[in-house]
Design an enzyme around this catalytic site. Sequence first.
Site, PDB file in Angstrom:
ATOM      1  NE  ARG A  27      44.820  16.982  -0.616  1.00  0.00           N
ATOM      2  CZ  ARG A  27      44.320  16.868  -1.623  1.00  0.00           C
ATOM      3  NH1 ARG A  27      43.725  17.965  -2.156  1.00  0.00           N
ATOM      4  NH2 ARG A  27      44.112  15.844  -2.122  1.00  0.00           N
ATOM      5  CG  LEU A  77      41.921  21.607   8.659  1.00  0.00           C
ATOM      6  CD1 LEU A  77      41.290  21.405   9.909  1.00  0.00           C
ATOM      7  CD2 LEU A  77      43.065  22.816   8.970  1.00  0.00           C
ATOM      8  CD  GLU A 106      51.393  34.835  -6.991  1.00  0.00           C
ATOM      9  OE1 GLU A 106      50.169  35.070  -7.163  1.00  0.00           O
ATOM     10  OE2 GLU A 106      51.910  33.866  -6.904  1.00  0.00           O
ATOM     11  CG  HIS A 142      36.551  36.298  -9.694  1.00  0.00           C
ATOM     12  ND1 HIS A 142      36.849  37.376 -10.623  1.00  0.00           N
ATOM     13  CD2 HIS A 142      37.562  35.228  -9.584  1.00  0.00           C
ATOM     14  CE1 HIS A 142      38.049  37.054 -11.149  1.00  0.00           C
ATOM     15  NE2 HIS A 142      38.571  36.021 -10.457  1.00  0.00           N
TER      16      HIS A 142
END
Length: 752
Positions: A17, A19, A603, A692
């Site tokens: 990971r 990036l 989803e 949020h």
Amino acid sequence: MNIFSHILGFPRIGSKRELKFSQEKYWNNEIGINDLINIGKKIRKKNLKIQKSSGLDFVCVGDFAWYDHVLSNSMMLGNIPKRHINLNKNKIINIDTLFGIARGFSYKGNLSHASEMTKWFNTNYHYIVPEFSKNTSFKFIWKQILEELDEAITLKFNKIKPILLGPVSYLWLGKVVDKEKFSKLELLDKILPIYKNILFEFEKRNIDWVQIDEPILTLDISKKWLESFIYSYNYLYNKNLKILLTTYFGNIYHNIDTIKNIPVDGIHIDYINSKNDINNIMKNISKDILISLGVINGRNIWKSNLKKIYEDIYFIKKLKRKYFISTSCSLIHVPLDLSLEKNIKNSLKKKFSFAIQKCKELSLLTKSLKESNKEILDDNLLDNSQKNNLNKHFYYIKKNDFCRKSSYKIRRKKQKKSLKIPILPTTTIGSFPQTKKLRNVRLQFKNKKIDLKKYNLEIKKYIKNVIYIQEKLDLDVLVHGEPERNDMVEYFAQHLEGFIFTEFGWVQSYGSRCVKPPIIVNDVYRKKPITLKWTKYAQSKTNKLVKGMLTGPVTILLWSFCREDISKSIVSKQIAMCLRKEVMDLENAGIKIIQIDEPAFREGLPLRKKFVKRYLSWSIEAFKISSSSVKDKTQIHTHMCYSDFNNIINSIIELDADVITIESSRSQLKLLNCLKKIKYPNAIGPGVYDIHTKNIPDVNNIKIIIRKYIKTFDINNLWINPDCGLKTRNWKEVKKSLNNMVKATKELRNEI
Ligand code: GLN
Ligand code: ZN
């Protein structure tokens, strides 16, 4: 006959990971732009080398992205939302513009909000939604694709295949931000010249094939959209550069009448999802057109049965046509390298294949086909099915097993009597702040730096504190706060049999966020209770009601890699049976309210209408198996992190949860309209504030929102809660917000 191998894209996050970590450091000003760029370069070089050394004929360029490949495409076309253009001193479009669109940007106190993010088809990858308005202008300003192509050329890779997201799919994936509606297709004429120009640049660099992704060809799309493909690819035609029209995530047979007329040089087909129609599809497509067969599954982690594939597709050798062999879709949906996993038993490990291993499978298969020699395909690889313990652990479920004993009306009366909670009851969704200290406790326990006793002590401390705080806030239904959980799916998977876990099996979810899905390798069953201990402990600390907190069967299944030898429907029922037992244990321990979260329910909806019914049928069954064994007076809650119920409201009703809490504070209107139309029969807790953001909702605003809800719903069926779990917030925010929520509720109760 020549058959070439290629993949549709390789993971871009780096094997450890890299990036992610460098992005985050860059955002925190811990490294500079040059460091970030160098990490990207290194990852790309490594990825090219992996493809080459695996023996693939082509290597890909254009599958790397700084945040998301759809966002890269918006940048490429100069489609920058206006609010993000003027932020920089010199109005320069650069990588900070890109990150700004993805994450929001504040400059001298002005906040330019981020673009919306949404799911990439039916995967767990999320893309940044392009924004269009009638007068959006486009310009080829962000030349990443050419720079990366030149970079690969300089590194002396040959047979480089650049990848572009196609113009039609790009438009389809975006949203119109104008008040007045217009057809996004009107913008085609503005973006096609840019694509044409880029293809011309490829041609100048002697590129042979370009992969243009048009995944929407697997969906149910209207005639108007279908026809725009013919128009677009006629325009893009270039006699010196071959276009591979690339489709994935499904079959294209239902659109074949159009597809056969799109003037391209090759078509990539998701073979995994169109095995049964492959002959019909090929019959329709002219013999001059190359077919790329996506035979290696890019969506799962099982090793392919290469001999079987060989036998199934050997017939292509007898047909007069050129072929490529490939993966069904890009490999960004699987982890990168199986060889990093040191803790998986060898007997299991040899059944898995991650991105690197899939490249090798592909090149081996291609070689064997070229040579007509299937003996080089290892026999050991044949069997990827798992041993079934089905008889021992699977439960045959009768219809009665998944219905509550009485109707909601009757249950409601009994629950009212048993629970004794006030009108407009207040509660939360489950988690409380996951502090640094708490994460550290779990990490230290995992790394054996602290023992079980110390760990239990810390968790108890947290729970006790959470209960104390909720009592002080005077909430009506309390929760234990989920301190023991890292992740709502991983936690349950770790406490059930049939799952295994990787150490480095990360898959990009969005931007720098990666997930490490558990793998279902065997029948799922429950050896012992999972949440009972902590829920009981929490209940022992208060006279108020504590609500038990479970992750639902559909979500556990959809956020894991699933076995392929039995259907998802059966696996979901196995998980459901475990949860059913957990629910019974909680009820027997005196827990009167139990919440079963299903944030993944919507989803999971299939991409094509014709598959929706089947999905809804098994997913509803699984939820009901988990939830319906309880007494009438026990109250079942569920939670979903969205409020767009427009297409599935009847299924939500069918779940028959006594209470559903949903995320709606950002889209009240949508929800209210939908629920008004269909009288939602059971109780509902539409969030009263958005968790949020950092903003603390004030009492008056909350009251305004609740009043709106009271107008729409039966007040006796209304719950008051935030719109999602609180784990990402800090304590200060949580206390203030909940305090205002309770205060607003109490004031309203007095007014009524
Ligand atoms: N109970 C979970 C929590 O509060 C629900 C998480 C979710 O909504 N995705 O964190
Ligand atoms: Zn949620």
